[in-house]
Scaffold this motif. Structure first.
Motif, PDB file in Angstrom:
ATOM      1  N   PRO A 187      44.868  58.427  44.762  1.00 24.02           N
ATOM      2  CA  PRO A 187      44.612  57.104  45.364  1.00 24.02           C
ATOM      3  C   PRO A 187      43.414  56.392  44.749  1.00 24.02           C
ATOM      4  N   GLU A 188      42.442  57.127  44.264  1.00 23.00           N
ATOM      5  CA  GLU A 188      41.309  56.471  43.615  1.00 23.00           C
ATOM      6  C   GLU A 188      41.757  55.718  42.356  1.00 23.00           C
ATOM      7  N   ALA A 189      42.730  56.321  41.644  1.00 20.17           N
ATOM      8  CA  ALA A 189      43.245  55.637  40.457  1.00 20.17           C
ATOM      9  C   ALA A 189      44.017  54.381  40.848  1.00 20.17           C
ATOM     10  N   VAL A 190      44.731  54.464  41.975  1.00 20.42           N
ATOM     11  CA  VAL A 190      45.467  53.288  42.443  1.00 20.42           C
ATOM     12  C   VAL A 190      44.490  52.178  42.821  1.00 20.42           C
ATOM     13  N   ILE A 191      43.383  52.537  43.490  1.00 21.16           N
ATOM     14  CA  ILE A 191      42.374  51.535  43.853  1.00 21.16           C
ATOM     15  C   ILE A 191      41.787  50.899  42.590  1.00 21.16           C
ATOM     16  N   ARG A 192      41.596  51.703  41.583  1.00 23.61           N
ATOM     17  CA  ARG A 192      41.073  51.170  40.330  1.00 23.61           C
ATOM     18  C   ARG A 192      42.058  50.166  39.722  1.00 23.61           C
ATOM     19  N   ASP A 193      43.355  50.545  39.767  1.00 22.01           N
ATOM     20  CA  ASP A 193      44.363  49.613  39.262  1.00 22.01           C
ATOM     21  C   ASP A 193      44.449  48.361  40.133  1.00 22.01           C
ATOM     22  N   LEU A 194      44.320  48.556  41.453  1.00 22.85           N
ATOM     23  CA  LEU A 194      44.357  47.421  42.370  1.00 22.85           C
ATOM     24  C   LEU A 194      43.217  46.442  42.082  1.00 22.85           C
ATOM     25  N   ALA A 195      42.035  46.975  41.833  1.00 23.40           N
ATOM     26  CA  ALA A 195      40.890  46.115  41.507  1.00 23.40           C
ATOM     27  C   ALA A 195      41.113  45.391  40.177  1.00 23.40           C
ATOM     28  N   ARG A 196      41.757  46.077  39.246  1.00 21.64           N
ATOM     29  CA  ARG A 196      42.017  45.445  37.944  1.00 21.64           C
ATOM     30  C   ARG A 196      43.009  44.291  38.093  1.00 21.64           C
ATOM     31  N   ILE A 197      44.020  44.491  38.975  1.00 16.13           N
ATOM     32  CA  ILE A 197      45.011  43.436  39.191  1.00 16.13           C
ATOM     33  C   ILE A 197      44.370  42.211  39.855  1.00 16.13           C
ATOM     34  N   CYS A 198      43.445  42.457  40.782  1.00 13.92           N
ATOM     35  CA  CYS A 198      42.874  41.371  41.581  1.00 13.92           C
ATOM     36  C   CYS A 198      41.603  40.772  40.983  1.00 13.92           C
ATOM     37  N   VAL A 199      41.133  41.284  39.882  1.00 16.24           N
ATOM     38  CA  VAL A 199      39.907  40.774  39.330  1.00 16.24           C
ATOM     39  C   VAL A 199      40.118  39.319  38.905  1.00 16.24           C
ATOM     40  N   GLY A 200      39.136  38.506  39.183  1.00 15.59           N
ATOM     41  CA  GLY A 200      39.241  37.080  38.889  1.00 15.59           C
ATOM     42  C   GLY A 200      39.794  36.265  40.034  1.00 15.59           C
ATOM     43  N   GLN A 201      40.358  36.920  41.041  1.00 16.54           N
ATOM     44  CA  GLN A 201      40.854  36.228  42.223  1.00 16.54           C
ATOM     45  C   GLN A 201      39.753  36.264  43.290  1.00 16.54           C
ATOM     46  N   ASP A 202      38.903  35.288  43.255  1.00 21.42           N
ATOM     47  CA  ASP A 202      37.751  35.285  44.166  1.00 21.42           C
ATOM     48  C   ASP A 202      38.180  35.264  45.621  1.00 21.42           C
ATOM     49  N   ASP A 203      39.316  34.613  45.911  1.00 21.78           N
ATOM     50  CA  ASP A 203      39.744  34.558  47.302  1.00 21.78           C
ATOM     51  C   ASP A 203      40.083  35.943  47.840  1.00 21.78           C
ATOM     52  N   VAL A 204      40.575  36.838  46.965  1.00 19.61           N
ATOM     53  CA  VAL A 204      40.860  38.210  47.397  1.00 19.61           C
ATOM     54  C   VAL A 204      39.575  38.898  47.847  1.00 19.61           C
ATOM     55  N   ALA A 205      38.530  38.765  47.067  1.00 13.71           N
ATOM     56  CA  ALA A 205      37.254  39.369  47.431  1.00 13.71           C
ATOM     57  C   ALA A 205      36.725  38.787  48.727  1.00 13.71           C
ATOM     58  N   ASP A 206      36.893  37.459  48.898  1.00 15.99           N
ATOM     59  CA  ASP A 206      36.396  36.847  50.137  1.00 15.99           C
ATOM     60  C   ASP A 206      37.185  37.329  51.348  1.00 15.99           C
ATOM     61  N   ARG A 207      38.523  37.393  51.183  1.00 17.52           N
ATOM     62  CA  ARG A 207      39.330  37.864  52.317  1.00 17.52           C
ATOM     63  C   ARG A 207      39.012  39.315  52.657  1.00 17.52           C
ATOM     64  N   LEU A 208      38.762  40.109  51.630  1.00 15.69           N
ATOM     65  CA  LEU A 208      38.375  41.518  51.876  1.00 15.69           C
ATOM     66  C   LEU A 208      37.071  41.588  52.669  1.00 15.69           C
ATOM     67  N   ASP A 209      36.092  40.805  52.238  1.00 14.56           N
ATOM     68  CA  ASP A 209      34.799  40.817  52.947  1.00 14.56           C
ATOM     69  C   ASP A 209      34.968  40.379  54.387  1.00 14.56           C
ATOM     70  N   ASP A 210      35.794  39.329  54.599  1.00 10.16           N
ATOM     71  CA  ASP A 210      35.990  38.861  55.966  1.00 10.16           C
ATOM     72  C   ASP A 210      36.659  39.932  56.823  1.00 10.16           C
ATOM     73  N   LYS A 211      37.645  40.619  56.237  1.00 12.57           N
ATOM     74  CA  LYS A 211      38.348  41.654  57.017  1.00 12.57           C
ATOM     75  C   LYS A 211      37.430  42.830  57.323  1.00 12.57           C
ATOM     76  N   ILE A 212      36.588  43.146  56.382  1.00 15.49           N
ATOM     77  CA  ILE A 212      35.634  44.244  56.617  1.00 15.49           C
ATOM     78  C   ILE A 212      34.674  43.866  57.737  1.00 15.49           C
ATOM     79  N   ASP A 213      34.179  42.605  57.705  1.00 17.96           N
ATOM     80  CA  ASP A 213      33.264  42.162  58.776  1.00 17.96           C
ATOM     81  C   ASP A 213      33.976  42.150  60.125  1.00 17.96           C
TER      82      ASP A 213
END
Length: 789
Positions: free
Chosen positions: A626-652
């Protein structure tokens, strides 16, 4: 003229001259037919011996020395036999008073010799020396005395036998000794030589000279000592051995027989015996070829000799040599007798070993200094025992095991097998109380072998210790069964109670060790395929897994539940990160439950256990870490700032829903710690994904429901992370280690995990500290299962 000159010499010079002549006369060959006696009256030598085979051999040795023709003067033998000690003393007096002998050779029994010493004053008036080559008791040989003995004393013989027994690890010993002067002194000296546990395992029985010791033999057969000593007449040795064999009704009892006298000519049929002899090894076992027999003898003349004949032969030569020397100086009558007595006293004070003799006889400090050699005779073959040799531990152990077989037959080995079987069963039962699946799969694991080895070491240690100290018998099957219960009995013994009623028990330590062993077995089973730990760790939140432990132990007694939960809490302290702690909890869940049980409880992805159980035997399936999948997931989503923002909001959002303020603060601090520092965008996004999964549990579908990613973006990753939906790859087909896909998945998945290249975490921790802690656990207060939020 020469005789008068010798008489006129000083006493000291004459003594020295006589001793030199004596030594030369004894061992230099001379043709008797060419010699003329110094007087018409022959020298009379009394030969006093018991009417027995031993006495006859003594007489033969004396005659052989006279008949060699090695002496200057003519000697006349006066033979007298006796049947009892009193008759022997009376015969000695008659020889001196009536037969007018010049010297008495004999008697052959220590008892007669000792009683004759009491008549010292009466015998001294006739100035007739008494010289015995058979007496072993340390009597006579006194300064100014008339009684001399040339045999090796019993103390030296007992020391040699003691050394032989020590060399062969023989500690259980019985002695049968005849109730006379020789037997009493032999048994006393031998017992005095024993030390420590050998003395505690020592028994002795006396018997009358004419008795058949049946009762004493029955006692020996009951205790089955490893070695049986027989201190009596040579003729009785074979009778006693045969009686032991005929009376023995138990299985396989063949003790080692030994004695302190020469048993070379004793007939023992198929039995073996160790004995002490002063005869030259060159004669008995041919250890040297440069030795030549005394004058007048050939090497084959000694085939039927033992040290009875040999000592009689050498002693007679010494006495006759001294008489030859004294007569050569012109002495006769009382002066001849005094010369003989004086030179005998000087000889036992210091006389070098003689090469041309049957025993290498020599004297020092009034004792025979001939080496006491121990010989082993078995089936007619004779070998000398090297008492100076060193036996290594392997050889010593082999000797010990051989002794056990001689004492108890096959019983010790039956006991050993019985102990191993019982201890193995008890050890399996100890593991069984923790193991829910088939316990027989655990016995082949290394940790179980360690537990079994510890239990066997305790049992066998107690068993051998008690047997060696005489507390139990190696031949008792019941004792072996009782001792096999030692781990259960001893390791659960309360050591002490305090004033508050608390107890310190070895059972607590033993249970901890058993549980640690159980953990090691389970970990060795599951950690081969880290995929299960990863799947369970990412599929659940930390609080959710901790709650599972509470549910797991809901029906157990409170004290056990508290200990288990406290153990979980203690384990979590080993985790350096949130990911580490999740994997620790996942490992502990897998210790208790199978993958199928975890799936049924919602702690593992649906379909994992079923699909892997139904996979064709021998098929290897690769599951990505799963760590490798997370790494691939981050690579797919890199550059999508809205993804990072939505993640932060969900974490909060998840953090805000936590009821415990302290818990929220702790998690926020962890989030800030993970994102602290300068990091590439992909690294920041990856850390954010990890923190999201730590809070919400590993669930890719949740990324869609939370509106973070679209299904199309997750589809390729979802196939990798849901093994239930995966198809075997033809390139990965191969043989598994055990052929059991459920409990022992194939190694390709493990290799894939290792090759995933994750830089977040190294190999899973399985240190001794992690697995050997207390079973006490404590639930975390204020936690809430985050997965349901």
């Amino acid at each position: 003229m020469f005789a008068r000159s010798m008489i006129q010499l000083s006493r000291r010079d004459r003594d020295a001259a006589v001793l030199v002549l004596c030594t030369l006369a004894v061992f230099m060959p001379t043709n008797a037919s060419t010699q003329t006696p110094s007087a018409d009256t022959p020298i009379r030598i009394g030969v006093l011996y018991r009417q027995s085979p031993t006495g006859i051999r003594f007489s033969d040795g004396v005659k052989a020395a006279i008949e060699t023709g090695a002496h200057t003067n003519r000697f006349e033998l006066v033979e007298v036999k006796y049947g009892t000690e009193k008759a022997g003393v009376d015969s000695l007096l008659a020889m001196v008073k009536e037969e007018r002998v010049n010297v008495v050779l004999g008697p052959t029994e220590s008892g007669v010799f000792a009683r004759a010493l009491e008549l010292k004053a009466e015998l001294e008036s006739h100035r007739v020396p008494v010289v015995s080559s058979q007496v072993t008791a340390k009597i006579g040989n006194n300064a100014g005395g008339m009684f001399f003995r040339t045999n090796l004393n019993i103390e030296r013989r007992a020391q040699a036998v003691r050394d032989f027994l020590n060399k062969r690890w023989i500690s259980s010993i019985a002695v049968l000794y005849v109730d006379n002067e020789f037997g009493l002194r032999a048994e006393y000296e031998f017992r005095r030589e024993l030390r420590g546990k050998r003395q505690s395992n020592y028994i002795s029985f006396s018997y009358a000279p004419e008795e058949r010791p049946r009762f004493q033999i029955e006692q020996i057969l009951q205790q089955r000592p490893a070695a049986v000593g027989i201190f009596g007449e040579r003729e009785q040795i074979s009778e006693i051995v045969e009686q032991i064999r005929s009376m023995n009704e138990g299985p396989g009892y063949h003790p080692v027989y030994f004695t302190v006298i020469d048993a070379r000519l004793v007939d023992l049929d198929h039995d073996e015996i160790f004995y002490v002899s002063v005869m030259r090894p060159e004669i008995l076992v041919g250890e040297s070829t440069d030795w030549t027999p005394p004058p007048g003898f050939e090497a084959n003349d000694f085939e039927h000799y033992d040290d009875v004949n040999a000592l009689a032969f050498d002693t007679t030569n010494i006495v006759c040599g001294i008489l030859d020397a004294c007569i050569a100086t012109g002495l006769s009558g009382t002066k001849l007798q005094e010369c003989l007595r004086h030179d005998l006293e000087a000889l036992i004070g210091g006389f070098p070993p003689q090469e041309a003799s049957l025993t290498g006889i020599g004297f020092g400090n009034r004792e025979n200094t001939t080496p006491a050699n121990v010989y082993h005779r078995r089936h007619g073959e004779l070998t000398r025992v090297d008492l100076s040799s060193y036996f290594g531990p392997v050889t010593s152990l082999a000797m010990k095991l051989k002794m056990l077989s001689r004492r108890y037959g096959y019983t010790p080995w039956i006991n050993a097998v019985l102990i191993v079987v019982l201890v193995s069963i008890f050890s399996v039962l100890d593991i069984k109380k923790y193991w829910e699946s088939s316990v027989w799969r655990a016995v082949s694991r290394g940790p179980f072998v360690g537990l079994l080895g510890m239990n066997l070491a305790i049992v066998l240690g107690v068993y051998v210790f008690m047997a060696e100290n005489g507390q139990l018998s190696y031949g008792s099957i019941l004792a072996a069964v009782v001792v096999a219960l030692t781990p259960s009995a001893l390791l659960r013994t309360t050591l002490f109670d305090s004033s508050h009623g608390r107890a310190m028990s070895l059972g607590q330590l033993y249970d901890q060790y058993v549980f640690w062993t159980y953990e090691r077995i389970a970990i060795s089973k599951y950690l081969r395929d880290q995929r299960w730990v990863n799947l369970v760790a990412y599929h659940n939140s930390q609080d959710g897994m901790q709650s599972a432990f509470v549910e797991m132990y809901q029906d157990t007694p409170t004290d056990q539940r508290v200990r288990m939960l406290a153990r979980v809490e203690a384990k979590l302290k080993d985790g350096e990160s949130w990911l580490d702690r999740r994997k620790i909890l996942a490992r502990m869940l897998l210790l208790k439950f199978s993958l199928k049980a975890l799936e049924e409880r919602g702690l593992a992805p649906t379909g994992v256990a079923e699909n892997f159980t139904n996979v064709k035997k021998g098929t290897k399936i690769t599951i990505r870490d799963p760590e490798a999948v997370i790494r691939d997931l981050a690579r797919i989503c890199v550059g999508q700032d809205d993804v990072a923002d939505r993640l932060d909001d969900k974490i909060d959002e998840i953090l805000d829903k936590l009821r415990s303020k302290d818990r929220r603060a702790e998690l926020k601090a962890a989030q800030a710690e993970q994102l602290k520092g300068v990091m590439p965008p992909q690294g920041i996004l990856r850390q954010t994904f990890i923190f999201y999964f730590l809070l919400g549990g590993y669930d890719l579908e949740r990324l869609i429901t939370d509106g973070i990613l679209d299904y199309d973006q997750l589809a390729p990753l979802r196939d990798d992370l849901h093994p239930g939906d995966a198809s075997p790859n033809d390139d990965d087909i191969g043989e598994s280690e055990t052929g059991d896909p459920e409990t022992e998945p194939a190694t390709t998945g493990t290799v894939a995990l290792a090759e995933s290249g994750s830089d977040l975490e190294g190999p899973p921790r399985a240190s001794s500290e992690e697995n050997s802690g207390s079973k006490v656990l404590q639930a975390e207060a204020g936690g809430e299962k985050a997965k349901g939020d």
